[in-house]
Design a protein around this motif. Structure first.
Motif, PDB file in Angstrom:
ATOM      1  N   LYS A  65     -19.111  -1.945  24.241  1.00 52.13           N
ATOM      2  CA  LYS A  65     -19.638  -2.571  23.028  1.00 52.13           C
ATOM      3  C   LYS A  65     -18.744  -2.316  21.815  1.00 52.13           C
ATOM      4  N   THR A  66     -18.320  -1.063  21.622  1.00 49.46           N
ATOM      5  CA  THR A  66     -17.552  -0.745  20.413  1.00 49.46           C
ATOM      6  C   THR A  66     -16.214  -1.479  20.369  1.00 49.46           C
ATOM      7  N   PRO A  67     -15.379  -1.441  21.442  1.00 50.31           N
ATOM      8  CA  PRO A  67     -14.131  -2.209  21.356  1.00 50.31           C
ATOM      9  C   PRO A  67     -14.346  -3.709  21.234  1.00 50.31           C
ATOM     10  N   VAL A  68     -15.380  -4.249  21.895  1.00 45.86           N
ATOM     11  CA  VAL A  68     -15.620  -5.697  21.787  1.00 45.86           C
ATOM     12  C   VAL A  68     -16.119  -6.057  20.390  1.00 45.86           C
ATOM     13  N   ALA A  69     -17.021  -5.239  19.832  1.00 45.80           N
ATOM     14  CA  ALA A  69     -17.502  -5.507  18.476  1.00 45.80           C
ATOM     15  C   ALA A  69     -16.345  -5.438  17.475  1.00 45.80           C
ATOM     16  N   ALA A  73     -14.894  -8.541  15.178  1.00 41.93           N
ATOM     17  CA  ALA A  73     -14.737  -8.434  13.726  1.00 41.93           C
ATOM     18  C   ALA A  73     -13.318  -8.830  13.321  1.00 41.93           C
ATOM     19  N   GLY A  74     -12.334  -8.382  14.100  1.00 40.99           N
ATOM     20  CA  GLY A  74     -10.948  -8.745  13.809  1.00 40.99           C
ATOM     21  C   GLY A  74     -10.699 -10.235  13.934  1.00 40.99           C
ATOM     22  N   GLY A 104      -9.295  -2.406   7.392  1.00 43.12           N
ATOM     23  CA  GLY A 104      -9.672  -3.205   6.238  1.00 43.12           C
ATOM     24  C   GLY A 104     -11.070  -3.776   6.294  1.00 43.12           C
ATOM     25  N   ILE A 105     -11.818  -3.494   7.351  1.00 46.40           N
ATOM     26  CA  ILE A 105     -13.158  -4.072   7.513  1.00 46.40           C
ATOM     27  C   ILE A 105     -14.212  -3.012   7.211  1.00 46.40           C
TER      28      ILE A 105
END
Length: 356
Positions: A65-69, A73-74, A104-105
């Motif tokens: 989930k974390t890398p895909v989220a 976002a990128g 930057g997000i």
């Protein structure tokens, strides 16, 4: 211990799962009742100030989930949106990982997702990426992306607490798209997951995302070690693996496929484990004689600045997302979020719930 309970074929594990059958039935009934109340409008879902894309799963951890989220976002930022990542912050590592992957997000941590989206809006975001929110139905979403892990796929999908599943595959009928994630799984496991999803939700768009190892970073070691190097630099090295993640076995297989030799004890801890100073000292001592200690980015953000001088270098490898199937469907979902009418997210109405 929990992973052994859920996956082992030993008589003791099978007996323990059988004893948990009544608790599993109660959990199934509670989830079914909660979803029915949301579907009927008894439990309210609320519009937020921003269009939201949720990245979630049907099981406990290990789907990526974390890398895909972070990847989503990128991609939204590349398409001209101003995304913010909103998450509960379960485990201090997740916000740190998001900030490292997308400096930057904005990253907003709030146990109340509605309040978190409001804070993201106040910070100038135009879209919110909700990390781990498929079961959090209080906030309405423009897109629900649900991840299913091929590496942890099983034909026997037991619900909590007898297994890792929160919901059945039938819950995918309320999703926008399913994405089968692959770290080191064989093609047969990927195909089995795709077939089961197609049976459970025939109309649902489905894709496959490979979570591949990226560059190798160093958080401790000799001068100049902070520079990133190619993954191939691990080939032929003798490493100790540290993995406080939900699916450490897949990470080990990825490292072995990259040519690293995993020696000694593979140090595995519970997901989101908070390392004590004594554990850090013990890890450094155990790594004596190896070329390096290798961990995930999720571990590195908790270990950097604490690694003993003179110990073997501490390196980390993060996961990069490669869409192998379903790229067109993913692009369509991203544009749906970006083009979501702003007036549908005007939360100034009298029925807006209090933020807490």
């Amino acid at each position: 211990m929990i992973e052994t309970l859920w996956s082992s074929g030993t008589p003791s594990a099978i007996a323990a799962r059988a004893l948990l059958w009544p608790a599993e039935l109660a959990f199934r009934a509670a989830v079914r009742a909660r979803n029915a109340l949301y579907d009927a409008g008894v439990f309210a879902s609320w519009e937020s100030e921003l269009p939201c894309v949720s990245v979630g799963n049907l099981s406990v951890g290990g789907t990526g989930k974390t890398p895909v989220a972070a990847w989503l976002a990128g991609r939204l930022a590349e398409r001209g949106a101003a995304p913010a990542v909103v998450l509960r912050g379960y485990g201090a590592d997740e916000p740190l990982v998001h900030r490292r992957l997308n400096p930057g997000i904005p990253v907003v941590v709030s146990p109340d997702r509605l309040a978190g989206v409001a804070a993201a809006h106040a910070a100038g975001a135009t879209v919110a990426v909700l990390d781990d929110a498929f079961q959090h139905r209080r906030v309405r979403r423009a897109v629900d992306l649900v991840l299913v892990s091929a590496d942890r796929w099983s034909a026997h999908r037991r619900r909590l607490p007898a297994g890792p599943w929160r919901e059945s595959l039938g819950a995918l009928r309320r999703a926008s798209m399913a994405l089968v994630t692959v770290k080191a799984a064989e093609a047969d496991a990927v195909d089995a997951a795709l077939r089961a999803i197609a049976e459970a939700a025939p109309e649902l768009p489905v894709g496959v995302a490979r979570l591949a190892l990226g560059e190798v970073g160093s958080v401790a070691g000799p001068p100049g070690a902070g520079r990133s190097t190619a993954l191939d630099d691990l080939r032929g090295t003798n490493v100790l693996v540290v993995a406080a993640i939900a699916d450490p076995a897949a990470f080990v297989r990825q490292l072995e496929s990259a040519g690293a030799t995993v020696r000694g004890t593979r140090k595995r801890y519970g997901d989101h484990h908070a390392f004590t100073d004594a554990e850090v000292t013990s890890l450094a001592a155990e790594a004596t004689g190896t070329d390096a200690v290798v961990c995930t980015l999720k571990d590195a953000v908790k270990l950097e600045g604490r690694w003993p001088r003179g110990a073997p270098p501490l390196r980390f490898v993060s996961q990069r997302v490669i869409i192998e199937r379903g790229q067109e469907a993913v692009d369509h979902l991203l544009m749906r979020v970006i083009l979501s009418p702003p007036e549908s997210h005007d939360a100034a109405g009298p029925d807006r719930p209090p933020l807490r």
